[in-house]
Design an enzyme around this catalytic site. Structure first.
Site, PDB file in Angstrom:
ATOM      1  N   SER A  92      42.621  -2.289  -5.819  1.00  0.00           N
ATOM      2  CA  SER A  92      41.313  -2.919  -6.003  1.00  0.00           C
ATOM      3  C   SER A  92      40.933  -2.845  -7.474  1.00  0.00           C
ATOM      4  O   SER A  92      41.302  -1.882  -8.177  1.00  0.00           O
ATOM      5  CB  SER A  92      40.248  -2.194  -5.171  1.00  0.00           C
ATOM      6  OG  SER A  92      38.944  -2.648  -5.515  1.00  0.00           O
ATOM      7  N   TYR A 124      36.118   5.435  -2.689  1.00  0.00           N
ATOM      8  CA  TYR A 124      36.945   4.234  -2.522  1.00  0.00           C
ATOM      9  C   TYR A 124      37.704   3.890  -3.804  1.00  0.00           C
ATOM     10  O   TYR A 124      38.937   3.740  -3.802  1.00  0.00           O
ATOM     11  CB  TYR A 124      36.067   3.056  -2.100  1.00  0.00           C
ATOM     12  CG  TYR A 124      36.841   1.762  -1.896  1.00  0.00           C
ATOM     13  CD1 TYR A 124      37.544   1.543  -0.722  1.00  0.00           C
ATOM     14  CD2 TYR A 124      36.875   0.785  -2.888  1.00  0.00           C
ATOM     15  CE1 TYR A 124      38.260   0.367  -0.526  1.00  0.00           C
ATOM     16  CE2 TYR A 124      37.580  -0.392  -2.695  1.00  0.00           C
ATOM     17  CZ  TYR A 124      38.272  -0.597  -1.525  1.00  0.00           C
ATOM     18  OH  TYR A 124      38.988  -1.756  -1.343  1.00  0.00           O
TER      19      TYR A 124
END
Length: 246
Positions: free
Chosen positions: A142, A155
């Site tokens: 990501s 995350y």
């Protein structure tokens, strides 16, 4: 581009995972579609893709956090001599929150899902994948793991670790004929993105030159490229798919 190949993709019941199945099937690959549990809706999706593209779509069920179930699933693939030419570590859990507001229990849980479960699955499969000739692993990272904005202590940090794992694994696996790369998507039009706080989504959108979310299938097409012979000399790389910086 991928005719004659078989791709094992984790977390395929929705979002990017479902789009990965569709794009790889469209490119001629047979699919091993992983989900945590069997549902009528998931089986219908698999059957629809199988019928539309004329490829094999084999469902595979286990919880990514259940080591024994994972081992049994891999043993089943090996005993059935089902080839695995491409492994896409896609399953994951979203999380946003400031470090001081996030418990260590929650951080460990996100790491277990987004990093350690994929490391474990990859470790089980590498030697088996090498037996089938040239192969590749694609990890779903990501841009949050590259840019590390505030609120990324779980995350974003887990994705940063997954992408670092990509680089070291690529060096180790090259002698086996296995390439390892990662994708780093920006904001993608999925249910996960819908759950973002409005301020966080607005910040990501302001930084995107194209001023929109990616479609899941745009991420899928980037993965097809990394799995294909068109990227045969690309190894140990993190490919941003984020619409460019504004």
């Amino acid at each position: 581009m991928l005719k004659g190949k078989t791709a094992l993709i984790t977390g395929t019941n929705r979002g990017i995972g479902k789009a990965l199945v569709e794009e790889f099937a469209c490119s001629g690959a047979d699919i091993i579609a992983h989900a945590r549990r069997e549902t009528p809706e998931f089986m219908q999706i698999c059957e629809g893709i199988r019928a539309e593209y004329g490829v094999k779509v084999t469902p595979l069920f286990f919880d990514m956090l259940d080591s024994e179930a994972m081992k049994n699933a891999v043993r089943g693939l090996i005993s059935s001599k089902t080839p695995v030419n491409v492994l896409i570590n896609n399953a994951g859990a979203a999380h946003g929150g400031l470090f001081q507001m996030t418990s260590m229990t929650q951080i460990r849980k996100v790491f277990d899902i987004n990093l350690f479960s994929h490391m474990e699955l990859t470790q089980h499969l590498l030697r088996y994948m090498a037996k089938w000739g040239e192969a590749c692993v694609i990890n779903m990272g990501s841009v949050l793991g590259l840019d590390m904005p505030r609120g990324s202590c779980a995350y974003g940090l887990s994705k940063a670790a997954l992408m670092a794992f990509t680089r070291t694994l690529a060096a180790e696996c090259a002698p086996l004929g296995i390439r390892v790369n990662a994708l780093a998507p920006g904001l993608v039009d999925t249910q996960m993105a819908d759950l973002m706080e409005e301020e966080a989504e607005k910040a990501m959108m302001n930084q995107c030159a194209l001023k929109r979310r990616a479609t899941p299938r745009e991420i899928g097409r980037a993965a097809v490229f990394l799995a294909s012979a068109e990227s045969s000399f690309i190894n140990g790389q993190i490919l941003r798919v984020d619409g460019g910086k504004a």
